[in-house]
Design a protein around this motif. Structure first.
Motif, PDB file in Angstrom:
ATOM      1  N   VAL A 262       0.994  -1.047  -0.138  1.00  0.00           N
ATOM      2  CA  VAL A 262       0.069   0.102  -0.110  1.00  0.00           C
ATOM      3  C   VAL A 262       0.939   1.240   0.044  1.00  0.00           C
ATOM      4  O   VAL A 262       1.675   1.468   0.793  1.00  0.00           O
ATOM      5  CB  VAL A 262      -0.821   0.093   1.184  1.00  0.00           C
ATOM      6  N   HIS A 263       0.681   1.906  -1.197  1.00  0.00           N
ATOM      7  CA  HIS A 263       1.579   3.311  -1.027  1.00  0.00           C
ATOM      8  C   HIS A 263       0.693   4.350  -0.473  1.00  0.00           C
ATOM      9  O   HIS A 263      -0.401   4.387  -0.891  1.00  0.00           O
ATOM     10  CB  HIS A 263       1.817   3.497  -2.394  1.00  0.00           C
ATOM     11  N   CYS A 264       1.505   5.113   0.570  1.00  0.00           N
ATOM     12  CA  CYS A 264       0.600   6.060   1.097  1.00  0.00           C
ATOM     13  C   CYS A 264       1.353   7.480   1.306  1.00  0.00           C
ATOM     14  O   CYS A 264       2.001   7.848   1.993  1.00  0.00           O
ATOM     15  CB  CYS A 264       0.429   5.816   2.825  1.00  0.00           C
ATOM     16  N   PRO A 265       1.465   7.774   0.025  1.00  0.00           N
ATOM     17  CA  PRO A 265       2.429   8.846  -0.236  1.00  0.00           C
ATOM     18  C   PRO A 265       2.211  10.187   0.822  1.00  0.00           C
ATOM     19  O   PRO A 265       3.200  10.900   1.107  1.00  0.00           O
ATOM     20  CB  PRO A 265       2.219   9.460  -1.577  1.00  0.00           C
ATOM     21  N   GLU A 266       0.950  10.556   0.738  1.00  0.00           N
ATOM     22  CA  GLU A 266       0.897  11.742   1.841  1.00  0.00           C
ATOM     23  C   GLU A 266       1.265  11.596   3.119  1.00  0.00           C
ATOM     24  O   GLU A 266       2.143  12.321   3.871  1.00  0.00           O
ATOM     25  CB  GLU A 266      -0.581  12.362   1.908  1.00  0.00           C
ATOM     26  N   SER A 267       0.959  10.378   3.696  1.00  0.00           N
ATOM     27  CA  SER A 267       1.545  10.146   5.124  1.00  0.00           C
ATOM     28  C   SER A 267       3.061   9.922   5.152  1.00  0.00           C
ATOM     29  O   SER A 267       3.831  10.564   6.006  1.00  0.00           O
ATOM     30  CB  SER A 267       0.937   8.768   5.649  1.00  0.00           C
ATOM     31  N   ASN A 268       3.735   9.613   4.000  1.00  0.00           N
ATOM     32  CA  ASN A 268       5.065   9.325   4.113  1.00  0.00           C
ATOM     33  C   ASN A 268       5.871  10.860   3.966  1.00  0.00           C
ATOM     34  O   ASN A 268       6.932  10.970   4.254  1.00  0.00           O
ATOM     35  CB  ASN A 268       5.430   8.485   2.878  1.00  0.00           C
ATOM     36  N   GLU A 269       5.084  11.957   3.290  1.00  0.00           N
ATOM     37  CA  GLU A 269       5.429  13.221   3.343  1.00  0.00           C
ATOM     38  C   GLU A 269       5.220  13.915   4.877  1.00  0.00           C
ATOM     39  O   GLU A 269       6.289  14.316   5.472  1.00  0.00           O
ATOM     40  CB  GLU A 269       4.672  13.945   2.344  1.00  0.00           C
ATOM     41  N   ASN A 270       4.174  13.487   5.238  1.00  0.00           N
ATOM     42  CA  ASN A 270       3.872  14.450   6.728  1.00  0.00           C
ATOM     43  C   ASN A 270       4.725  13.746   7.800  1.00  0.00           C
ATOM     44  O   ASN A 270       5.097  14.597   8.783  1.00  0.00           O
ATOM     45  CB  ASN A 270       2.472  14.171   7.082  1.00  0.00           C
ATOM     46  N   LEU A 271       4.950  12.478   7.553  1.00  0.00           N
ATOM     47  CA  LEU A 271       5.792  12.029   9.056  1.00  0.00           C
ATOM     48  C   LEU A 271       7.367  11.931   8.518  1.00  0.00           C
ATOM     49  O   LEU A 271       8.136  11.060   9.110  1.00  0.00           O
ATOM     50  CB  LEU A 271       5.142  10.635   9.275  1.00  0.00           C
ATOM     51  N   SER A 272       7.745  12.609   7.309  1.00  0.00           N
ATOM     52  CA  SER A 272       9.189  12.826   6.911  1.00  0.00           C
ATOM     53  C   SER A 272       9.684  11.360   6.658  1.00  0.00           C
ATOM     54  O   SER A 272      10.939  11.221   6.912  1.00  0.00           O
ATOM     55  CB  SER A 272      10.151  13.504   7.832  1.00  0.00           C
ATOM     56  N   SER A 273       8.889  10.521   6.303  1.00  0.00           N
ATOM     57  CA  SER A 273       9.305   9.068   6.192  1.00  0.00           C
ATOM     58  C   SER A 273      10.360   9.047   5.005  1.00  0.00           C
ATOM     59  O   SER A 273      11.389   8.347   4.880  1.00  0.00           O
ATOM     60  CB  SER A 273       8.378   8.083   5.969  1.00  0.00           C
ATOM     61  N   GLY A 274       9.779   9.293   3.876  1.00  0.00           N
ATOM     62  CA  GLY A 274      10.391   9.155   2.581  1.00  0.00           C
ATOM     63  C   GLY A 274       9.417   9.147   1.309  1.00  0.00           C
ATOM     64  O   GLY A 274       8.382   9.134   1.581  1.00  0.00           O
ATOM     65  N   ILE A 275      10.249   8.594   0.451  1.00  0.00           N
ATOM     66  CA  ILE A 275       9.418   8.435  -1.012  1.00  0.00           C
ATOM     67  C   ILE A 275       9.561   6.865  -1.497  1.00  0.00           C
ATOM     68  O   ILE A 275      10.687   6.382  -1.768  1.00  0.00           O
ATOM     69  CB  ILE A 275       9.761   9.336  -1.993  1.00  0.00           C
ATOM     70  N   ALA A 276       8.556   6.226  -1.331  1.00  0.00           N
ATOM     71  CA  ALA A 276       8.590   4.558  -1.830  1.00  0.00           C
ATOM     72  C   ALA A 276       8.679   4.633  -3.313  1.00  0.00           C
ATOM     73  O   ALA A 276       8.300   5.374  -4.011  1.00  0.00           O
ATOM     74  CB  ALA A 276       7.227   4.046  -1.409  1.00  0.00           C
ATOM     75  N   PRO A 277       9.502   3.517  -3.743  1.00  0.00           N
ATOM     76  CA  PRO A 277       9.772   3.408  -5.128  1.00  0.00           C
ATOM     77  C   PRO A 277       8.733   2.650  -5.900  1.00  0.00           C
ATOM     78  O   PRO A 277       8.779   1.516  -6.338  1.00  0.00           O
ATOM     79  CB  PRO A 277      11.092   2.403  -4.906  1.00  0.00           C
TER      80      PRO A 277
END
Lengths: 424, 424
Positions: free
Chosen positions: B285-300
């Motif tokens: 499951v790609h969750c891009p906004e969450s990965n931005e908001n929590l400074s996680s990174g960008i999934a490939p």
């Protein structure tokens, strides 16, 4: 008799980029179009004045969109699969060419002005097209909206399709004619701003002539700067004499030395360029969503703020998809996190305070004392009713403001004042 | 007598990730809850059936939100200044603890279900909390909404505050009790899914027991995987036997080998982990906004798609701010551009087609034949009225769909069908 207006609600704004000023269930007083004060308890001398009570709503300063292209509003949200230069050629220039037709312009600009009016924006720096008459139509619509804007007839005399390219002399002359038209129009809220599109679109001769226009009419300047890597390479080829991109503008006196100047993007500004912007007081417009959509990159905006540059936010429609500046704030925060994670851990992520500051006082200061509720500031205020976003949770005013950044749109804008005049 | 429904409008969907299928002003026919066909001209045999004419609206398949936390909906759009582990401790766990109170849960979940119902989502994989009774309340609300969902009572027996931690035995037993409750409830559209929160929240003993539950009741599994760098380090410490994060789940048979399994995030999956997901058919499951908001990174995610992994989109409320999956699509495209620009130019940006595919058929396939209008697919359809976004420009159906990705919200959702039933 003074003209007094009193708004009651949860007042929140920023004096500095670092913290919110909050007055819950307070009174925001406007006198003759300016902020008179904020009071937790209304002073006795104001006891007889009517109060516009907005209950539990938030009251924030109006926002400034420092970079938006009005003619591109028609294709917002589409054509996002290209980088800047190809995007201009494929999507943008053909659409802008249509504005030669004043009737097309009139219909399109009416919709643009209507939606901008209903957004949280009270001030904006707006690009038109090269077309003098259509740009006047845009200014007419914006004047009627009640917003305060600076609007530019665009100058382009090279590297664009025939139908969107002026002769060099013609471009300068049309700009002078446009200035005369504008003086004749006697707008109250709509000001002209000199708008050479960007270096690749303007010959040296044209920039020389535009400097003369700028001096003659004493008008500010807006343009684009260091947005995209291919663009920057191209500017190097076109202006071998320039030490850096911004130096090409400065070479012609169009980089802030003599007039207020605002430059959009600054994604890849070099040390020298940053230094020159500082010296010349050039405003940086951060347009994060556009920089994502056109694959440009992430501007080091946290650094700009920490170094004391003047920074505002831009929607950059239609590189950006929406005029909603709350979205620009969210994107600014989100991109600063990705920059921290992926590029440079020297600068931490932007805080909500900083994003809000850029959207209000940061950009607003290009228009004078605008974007804050400090005494003497022009009275631009937006009342936000966030009851649509119902939650079982008790939330502080600060939390509610942060939530607006991520989730608000024009539905939350319940009332709006510009220079003390209620326009919604 | 067959149950026939006919919708007319501009039908657009994806069979593959690479292109849109478009039928302008066409007929979409539903028979007994399944797609019967799409026709430019209605066949004679269907001539007598009533037609729901949606004029110039768009008709798209319903979307699947493969990862959303229902209890976090109360604080969506707030508390975005922390990374994952601190964010869980500071914002998330204290809020989730409140759901011990069934009345609090009832009020909060009613709002969640109402808004999810009115979004473009027709299917979702939903996290509840550790609380059995409150999770049943969530399932009751979702059942009433008409949406089809998989819902999990969360399991947590370590590394969480007292008020949000179960005993190991207790966690397993409550899960079995919950399964019995669910069987008793006889939901039509609401299925249980086993939900160990993530490795740091679950002891080895608990995962062993949950495997027994999974086998006994034959239920699918949802959890989190390789979201954040500190989290991944922590998993290494907690499970020294695991070759990689996903291997810790696999160690207990909870990584897709025996049951459909969906893992959120996969931002930092290693080659070995990607290989194992492929072998075991694990959904990403790609969750891009969450990965931005929590400074996680960008999934490939472009790579995942090209390698043929099953990939869907998640809003991941409240790491993500909104249940609106159009926003998740826009963020997916935007983040893929930033990844291309800043991290790895081997994989180009996602196209609109790919983002749309992930939100519909990509994630929908976790629910079976869902997310497309191919014959035999379950009839999940959303009618979008985009007339709010007026433009002077003539636009193709494909352009209008792209514009929805950037600008649509629940206002555009004019009608919605799930399994052939009209729920809006």
């Amino acid at each position: 008799m003074d003209d007094i207006k009193i708004l009651k609600g949860n007042i929140i704004y920023t004096k500095t980029k670092d913290e919110f000023e909050i007055c819950e269930h307070g009174y925001l007083v406007c006198k003759d179009g300016k902020v008179e004060g904020i009071y937790q308890t209304l002073p006795f001398r104001l006891g007889g004045e009517p109060i516009e009570d907005h209950g539990d709503c938030l009251i924030i300063p109006g926002m400034t969109d420092l970079h938006i292209h009005a003619p591109q509003y028609t294709f917002r949200g589409t054509g996002m699969d290209l980088e800047l230069l190809e995007w201009l050629e494929t999507n943008t220039f053909p659409e802008e060419a249509k504005y030669k037709d004043v009737l097309y312009a009139n219909e399109a600009y009416a919709k643009f002005a209507k939606n901008l009016k209903h957004s949280s924006t009270t001030r904006a720096c707006v690009f038109g097209t090269i077309h003098r008459r259509s740009t006047l139509v845009l200014m007419d619509h914006l004047e009627r909206s009640g917003l305060v804007t600076m609007v530019g007839k665009v100058n382009m005399d090279r590297n664009s399709p025939d139908e969107l390219r002026e002769g060099t002399q013609e471009s300068a002359e049309e700009t002078v004619e446009w200035m005369k038209d504008v003086q004749h129009k006697k707008y109250k809220n709509t000001l002209p701003i000199l708008t050479p599109r960007f270096i690749p679109s303007c010959t040296d001769e044209l920039l020389d002539m535009l400097k003369m226009v700028q001096m003659r009419y004493q008008i500010p300047v807006q343009s684009h700067l260091s947005e995209n890597l291919s663009e920057i390479e191209w500017v190097k080829e076109l202006c071998p004499y320039a030490e850096f991109y911004g130096d090409a503008y400065d070479h012609f006196g169009l980089f802030g030395a003599d007039a207020p100047t605002v430059m959009a993007h600054c994604v890849y500004s070099t040390e020298e360029e940053i230094q020159r912007m500082k010296e010349n007081g050039v405003y940086v417009v951060h347009c994060p969503e556009s920089n994502e959509n056109l694959s440009s990159g992430i501007a080091p905006v946290k650094r700009y703020l920490e170094e004391g540059l003047s920074v505002g936010l831009g929607s950059d429609v239609a590189g950006g998809s929406t005029e909603n500046l709350f979205r620009a704030m969210a994107h600014a925060i989100q991109m600063s996190k990705m920059r921290w994670r992926l590029v440079d851990q020297k600068y931490p992520a932007l805080k909500s305070e900083e994003a809000f500051y850029m959207a209000t006082k940061g950009g607003g200061s290009f228009f004078g004392k605008v974007g804050s509720f400090e005494e003497g500031y022009e009275f631009d205020a937006v009342v936000l009713d966030d009851s649509r976003l119902e939650s079982s949770r008790q939330m502080s005013v600060k939390d509610r403001l942060e939530r607006m950044i991520y989730l608000a749109d024009e539905r939350e804008v319940k009332a709006k004042y510009v220079r003390g005049n209620k326009i919604i």
